[in-house]
Design a protein around this motif. Structure first.
Motif, PDB file in Angstrom:
ATOM      1  N   GLY A 364     -10.135  -1.512   8.119  1.00 44.93           N
ATOM      2  CA  GLY A 364     -10.472  -0.101   8.370  1.00 44.93           C
ATOM      3  C   GLY A 364      -9.656   0.832   7.482  1.00 44.93           C
ATOM      4  N   ARG A 365      -8.369   0.523   7.368  1.00 42.64           N
ATOM      5  CA  ARG A 365      -7.489   1.359   6.535  1.00 42.64           C
ATOM      6  C   ARG A 365      -7.878   1.258   5.057  1.00 42.64           C
ATOM      7  NH1 ARG A 365      -2.242   1.925   8.994  1.00 42.64           N
ATOM      8  NH2 ARG A 365      -1.521   2.864   7.056  1.00 42.64           N
ATOM      9  N   ILE A 366      -8.263   0.062   4.620  1.00 42.98           N
ATOM     10  CA  ILE A 366      -8.693  -0.090   3.214  1.00 42.98           C
ATOM     11  C   ILE A 366      -9.955   0.745   2.971  1.00 42.98           C
ATOM     12  CG2 ILE A 366      -9.642  -1.714   1.505  1.00 42.98           C
ATOM     13  CD1 ILE A 366      -7.756  -3.855   2.601  1.00 42.98           C
ATOM     14  N   ALA A 367     -10.875   0.727   3.934  1.00 38.55           N
ATOM     15  CA  ALA A 367     -12.115   1.518   3.799  1.00 38.55           C
ATOM     16  C   ALA A 367     -11.777   3.001   3.690  1.00 38.55           C
ATOM     17  CB  ALA A 367     -13.031   1.255   4.996  1.00 38.55           C
ATOM     18  N   ALA A 407      -3.216   2.785  -8.013  1.00 35.66           N
ATOM     19  CA  ALA A 407      -2.601   3.401  -6.828  1.00 35.66           C
ATOM     20  C   ALA A 407      -3.202   2.837  -5.538  1.00 35.66           C
ATOM     21  CB  ALA A 407      -2.777   4.921  -6.875  1.00 35.66           C
ATOM     22  N   VAL A 408      -4.527   2.692  -5.518  1.00 37.82           N
ATOM     23  CA  VAL A 408      -5.187   2.120  -4.332  1.00 37.82           C
ATOM     24  C   VAL A 408      -4.732   0.673  -4.136  1.00 37.82           C
ATOM     25  CG1 VAL A 408      -7.413   1.341  -3.408  1.00 37.82           C
ATOM     26  CG2 VAL A 408      -7.183   3.647  -4.374  1.00 37.82           C
ATOM     27  N   SER A 409      -4.675  -0.062  -5.229  1.00 39.54           N
ATOM     28  CA  SER A 409      -4.268  -1.465  -5.170  1.00 39.54           C
ATOM     29  C   SER A 409      -2.846  -1.599  -4.604  1.00 39.54           C
ATOM     30  CB  SER A 409      -4.352  -2.035  -6.591  1.00 39.54           C
ATOM     31  OG  SER A 409      -3.994  -3.381  -6.599  1.00 39.54           O
ATOM     32  N   GLY A 410      -1.957  -0.733  -5.056  1.00 39.10           N
ATOM     33  CA  GLY A 410      -0.584  -0.734  -4.537  1.00 39.10           C
ATOM     34  C   GLY A 410      -0.541  -0.329  -3.071  1.00 39.10           C
ATOM     35  N   ALA A 411      -1.376   0.657  -2.702  1.00 36.36           N
ATOM     36  CA  ALA A 411      -1.393   1.108  -1.309  1.00 36.36           C
ATOM     37  C   ALA A 411      -1.859  -0.019  -0.382  1.00 36.36           C
ATOM     38  CB  ALA A 411      -2.297   2.332  -1.165  1.00 36.36           C
ATOM     39  N   ILE A 412      -2.740  -0.872  -0.882  1.00 32.95           N
ATOM     40  CA  ILE A 412      -3.199  -2.017  -0.073  1.00 32.95           C
ATOM     41  C   ILE A 412      -2.022  -2.969   0.187  1.00 32.95           C
ATOM     42  CG2 ILE A 412      -4.659  -4.073  -0.089  1.00 32.95           C
ATOM     43  CD1 ILE A 412      -6.803  -2.396  -1.554  1.00 32.95           C
ATOM     44  N   ASP A 414       1.072  -2.068   0.335  1.00 31.73           N
ATOM     45  CA  ASP A 414       1.914  -1.404   1.343  1.00 31.73           C
ATOM     46  C   ASP A 414       1.368  -1.654   2.751  1.00 31.73           C
ATOM     47  OD1 ASP A 414       3.874  -0.411  -0.325  1.00 31.73           O
ATOM     48  OD2 ASP A 414       2.750   1.413  -0.790  1.00 31.73           O
ATOM     49  N   LEU A 415       0.042  -1.606   2.884  1.00 31.29           N
ATOM     50  CA  LEU A 415      -0.585  -1.900   4.181  1.00 31.29           C
ATOM     51  C   LEU A 415      -0.221  -3.310   4.653  1.00 31.29           C
ATOM     52  CD1 LEU A 415      -4.288  -0.640   3.958  1.00 31.29           C
ATOM     53  CD2 LEU A 415      -2.521   0.081   5.586  1.00 31.29           C
ATOM     54  N   CYS A 416      -0.267  -4.253   3.721  1.00 31.27           N
ATOM     55  CA  CYS A 416       0.062  -5.640   4.076  1.00 31.27           C
ATOM     56  C   CYS A 416       1.506  -5.729   4.586  1.00 31.27           C
ATOM     57  CB  CYS A 416      -0.114  -6.563   2.869  1.00 31.27           C
ATOM     58  SG  CYS A 416      -1.831  -6.776   2.358  1.00 31.27           S
ATOM     59  N   ILE A 417       2.414  -5.084   3.854  1.00 33.68           N
ATOM     60  CA  ILE A 417       3.823  -5.127   4.253  1.00 33.68           C
ATOM     61  C   ILE A 417       4.005  -4.473   5.623  1.00 33.68           C
ATOM     62  CG2 ILE A 417       6.148  -4.305   3.681  1.00 33.68           C
ATOM     63  CD1 ILE A 417       5.235  -4.399   0.698  1.00 33.68           C
ATOM     64  N   GLU A 418       3.365  -3.319   5.778  1.00 40.75           N
ATOM     65  CA  GLU A 418       3.476  -2.565   7.034  1.00 40.75           C
ATOM     66  C   GLU A 418       3.026  -3.419   8.233  1.00 40.75           C
ATOM     67  OE1 GLU A 418       0.858   1.081   8.755  1.00 40.75           O
ATOM     68  OE2 GLU A 418       1.367   1.225   6.640  1.00 40.75           O
ATOM     69  N   HIS A 419       2.079  -4.300   8.016  1.00 42.69           N
ATOM     70  CA  HIS A 419       1.574  -5.131   9.105  1.00 42.69           C
ATOM     71  C   HIS A 419       2.259  -6.492   9.180  1.00 42.69           C
ATOM     72  CE1 HIS A 419      -1.514  -1.996   9.092  1.00 42.69           C
ATOM     73  NE2 HIS A 419      -1.726  -2.350  10.335  1.00 42.69           N
ATOM     74  N   GLY A 420       3.425  -6.594   8.584  1.00 44.90           N
ATOM     75  CA  GLY A 420       4.176  -7.851   8.700  1.00 44.90           C
ATOM     76  C   GLY A 420       3.664  -8.939   7.794  1.00 44.90           C
ATOM     77  N   GLY A 421       2.958  -8.553   6.736  1.00 41.92           N
ATOM     78  CA  GLY A 421       2.383  -9.558   5.847  1.00 41.92           C
ATOM     79  C   GLY A 421       3.177  -9.701   4.571  1.00 41.92           C
ATOM     80  N   SER A 422       2.478 -10.044   3.491  1.00 42.50           N
ATOM     81  CA  SER A 422       3.139 -10.395   2.235  1.00 42.50           C
ATOM     82  C   SER A 422       2.385  -9.798   1.053  1.00 42.50           C
ATOM     83  CB  SER A 422       3.195 -11.918   2.128  1.00 42.50           C
ATOM     84  OG  SER A 422       3.496 -12.336   0.824  1.00 42.50           O
ATOM     85  N   ILE A 423       3.105  -9.550  -0.041  1.00 42.18           N
ATOM     86  CA  ILE A 423       2.501  -8.936  -1.225  1.00 42.18           C
ATOM     87  C   ILE A 423       1.735  -9.937  -2.079  1.00 42.18           C
ATOM     88  CG2 ILE A 423       4.182  -7.063  -1.347  1.00 42.18           C
ATOM     89  CD1 ILE A 423       5.626  -8.672  -3.548  1.00 42.18           C
ATOM     90  N   THR A 424       1.853 -11.213  -1.753  1.00 41.53           N
ATOM     91  CA  THR A 424       1.040 -12.199  -2.463  1.00 41.53           C
ATOM     92  C   THR A 424       0.820 -13.418  -1.590  1.00 41.53           C
ATOM     93  OG1 THR A 424       0.902 -13.722  -4.354  1.00 41.53           O
ATOM     94  CG2 THR A 424       3.105 -13.022  -3.678  1.00 41.53           C
TER      95      THR A 424
END
Lengths: 496, 496
Positions: A364-367, A407-412, A414-424
């Protein structure tokens, strides 16, 4: 300027380096010609390009050891490269360094069926391992989409995943032992043939270290028995929310499919244009679910998967009747990255990870990010383990478009990190994501990793500039770690 | 001599250490009384005993960090201890150091069923994790036989296995993230909630590091869904050769049971005397085979297992009809170590690993060793993954018997190494097997591990004397590694 073009390492006599390397490597294994060196200027991430000062193609362990030892003597940087299919610039050459290409090291040294393992050289192509094991009913599980061309050494460096890592794990779960040349030219064994070994599990630390701890010269891989049956299902949903709910229901029921892949409407559109895969008309999302194992188990759990798809609004479910139909279902998914080229002149392949339960929220946030920025994003992902591959579309001819996409790619991420995920999830940090490491890890976390890097490579010559941000000399890692042990630090200083 | 009994660390003001620790830890968490300290003098391997100079029982991460930082300041050695059930002396105290006991850190902080994980403190008992997850239909897979009393922190330190690690792997396969206090008192996160993280996999290196890289203060574990059904079979064979052939046939058929355990005649005799488990009369070996998973799969594969046992000469096969019968089958196996006390006043529990295919050869060699030396050896083992637990019997009252038993026990490890195996499968190196490390690894291999240890713990205060032979100051690790990078070494020396 020396005749080889290696100039900038202060004090290093690089003509001598080339002569030393030629003492042991055959003439055609040492490339100094600028035009031929240029063919190695990038890996699969073509947005970074650097021509290496020297390219060598060793044929065996001894030659690799010789090259690394020669580099170590003069502190010349080196970078190892397999097939060059990596997507993070992990094998990007160093302009003043040596590129060690393993593509001549392609021997499969042993297939030990009784103990379910094989020993291969690092340049062996991923799918060739399965080729050698298949007559015995076995295969090598890691299956990155590049598996027809990527090397096992590269898989080790990047800890490659693939569509089936939901059930079978990453490369690290299929490597039993490594023979490695350390950055100072020593030959060591990590792991081995025993199922469990004492001492530190440096095998795990080396796998996925992206070429920063040494060069692998021999790999003992685990072979898996080919499953008795494989069943593949394609389900069309109105939305990614519905499809995501089906994924959660399947996993919560205790079923572990070999793969659960999701594509959203834009990714489906691209795949349809490119390969005419015939996915369900009007789908807002499709799931590809594959189960494998003993026939009795698969039959049972497949019915369960089907039921969960039905209950979460699948409006069409198709089951592959044979290998051909299975291949057609996968064709759409596997072509998705390239297919996006049909609907956009340029795109960024992103690679992030989130906990599976955060899928609806993050999608939803990516959309919203996409709507707010006007940058289109197609989503293709390993849904079962929350590994997203958003494809961020742009037209480089349009002024500022690349920056907006970036910028959008980087923001995605950030979303992953914010949700306890990983950058790769599986593409690695390489050159491309160095700048994001500081968002995911604290300085103390990164310093702890640097301690290990500096222990292996105090001179910083082994794939420098990759993975870690703000490269520093190893002595510069800050913190109390280097301040509170006066006796020992004196002891260390004494010996220099 | 100071009032705490800590005397021998030169220059360390240890009364001050105690005062500093008491600044933060409550009165009853700091034990200086010699009698009370003596209760911590050994772990499960009681043949080594050392009374620690000081015992602390921190209640939370901050207190652990405070204790470690205080030790680091004065270079006082420290050893972490969970429940003290280890079998290799890994938690043996240091006579001039602090023993950090985690048994007050027993909170289960989170059970996140949707993401199949739990967060626990290091002192939490292994089986209590399953207890917390069970109402949701989940469990924690690692199951060392001490699981009713051992701590999860200890499982992490030793990378504990268990009867079911054939299918489910070791502790390392069930840990997602760790919060760790490094030997200089920094708090870092290794791994985390994402399925895949960039940077070095130091999580893997830390797990199984036997307390030499820091103290774990928080553990994120993976929870598995409880299998739908469990089936357990007991088969009697004339010989270990026949039973071993059945094991090979089962594994070669692509079946992965949850467990395959084997006991030989002497181990059966001991178990029979101790718990009257009613194993088949006259068996030269028994196999316990357990399958778990979806009902449909288990039914199918169980028939296959049964057939392989039949075809390899099982003269009696019994299937557990219910949980009670299953418990009875396991009772014999699980009591085996203790039961050996019935037939021998003293014994050594050995722990070695061999490739499964080497089982018949190695068992034959062990029998010959036993015959030649007159030392009885009972064999109990995780047959599926080649993890042997030979029990070497002796009577300490008999002159020279302990030495002869020790010689046989060591010779068994040599056999394991000779066959490409390992000197420990799950008990660890600890204090007990330090002397064997040099037989399994080359000096270069050991030096590479030492590099990591020294990076984390340059002062050598974190569980010193364990795992690695010939303890040296970190500056003394030899080899070209410390001789060939003059620029960088100068750089390192500059900062001291």
């Amino acid at each position: 300027m020396s005749s080889t073009g290696i100039t900038a390492v202060p004090g290093a006599d690089l003509d001598r380096l080339v002569r030393r390397i030629r003492d042991v490597l055959p003439e055609n294994a040492v490339i100094t010609d600028p035009q031929r060196r240029r063919t190695y200027e990038c890996d699969g991430l073509a947005s970074y390009r650097v021509v290496p000062a020297l390219v060598v193609l060793p044929e065996n362990t001894e030659q690799v050891q010789h090259v690394v030892a020669a580099c170590a003597e003069q502190q010349v940087p080196f970078v190892a490269r397999g097939s060059g299919t990596g997507l993070s610039g992990g094998a990007l050459p160093h302009s003043e360094g040596v590129l060690i290409v393993t593509s001549k090291m392609r021997r499969i040294l042993e297939v030990d069926v009784a103990n379910q393992r094989a020993v291969v050289e690092p340049g062996v192509i991923n799918l060739d391992v399965t080729g050698a094991a298949a007559p015995h009913g076995y295969y090598f599980a890691p299956d990155p989409s590049s598996q027809q061309v990527c090397s096992v050494g590269g898989n080790v460096a990047e800890n490659s995943g693939g569509a089936h890592c939901l059930k079978y794990g990453f490369t690290t779960h299929h490597i039993l032992g490594l023979q490695v040349v350390t950055p100072d030219g020593e030959l060591v064994e990590l792991g081995g043939t025993a199922r469990e070994a004492p001492g530190y599990d440096l095998l795990g630390a080396f796998i996925g270290s992206e070429g920063t701890l040494g060069v692998v010269t021999r790999i003992t891989v685990r072979l898996l028995r080919k499953p008795e049956v494989v069943q593949t299902l394609l389900a069309g949903f109105a939305s990614t929310d519905d499809a995501g709910a089906a994924v959660s229901a399947i996993i919560s029921a205790g079923v572990t499919p070999a793969a659960i892949e999701m594509m959203d409407a834009l990714a489906i559109e691209a795949a349809e244009q490119a390969v005419h895969c015939g996915y369900p008309d009007g789908a807002g999302a499709v799931l590809v679910v594959e189960l494998d194992g003993p026939a009795a188990e698969v039959e049972h759990t497949f019915a369960e998967v089907r039921r969960h798809c039905d209950e979460h609004g699948a409006f069409e479910i198709r089951v592959a009747a044979d290998d051909h139909e299975r291949a057609m279902i996968w064709k759409g998914r596997k072509s998705a990255f390239a297919a996006v080229g049909r609907i956009s002149p340029d795109y960024i392949v992103q690679d992030g990870v989130i906990p599976r339960t955060a899928l609806p929220e993050v999608l939803g946030r990516i959309a919203r990010l996409s709507a707010d920025s006007g940058v289109r994003v197609a989503n293709v992902f390993h849904a079962g383990d929350g590994n997203l591959h958003p494809l961020v579309l742009f037209d480089d001819a349009e002024r500022g478009a690349a920056e907006r996409a970036e910028a959008v790619s980087g923001a995605i991420l950030d979303l992953c990190i914010e949700h306890g995920g990983s950058i790769t999830g599986e593409h690695g940090v390489g050159t491309d994501k160095v700048k994001y490491m500081g968002r995911m890890f604290t300085d103390d976390d990164l310093d702890t990793m640097q301690l290990v890097r500096c222990a292996f490579d105090p001179a910083g010559i082994c794939n420098p500039g990759k993975v870690f941000p703000t490269p520093r000399l190893c002595g510069e890692v800050p913190g109390p770690r280097r301040g509170v042990h006066p006796l020992t630090e004196a002891g260390l200083a004494d010996q220099f």
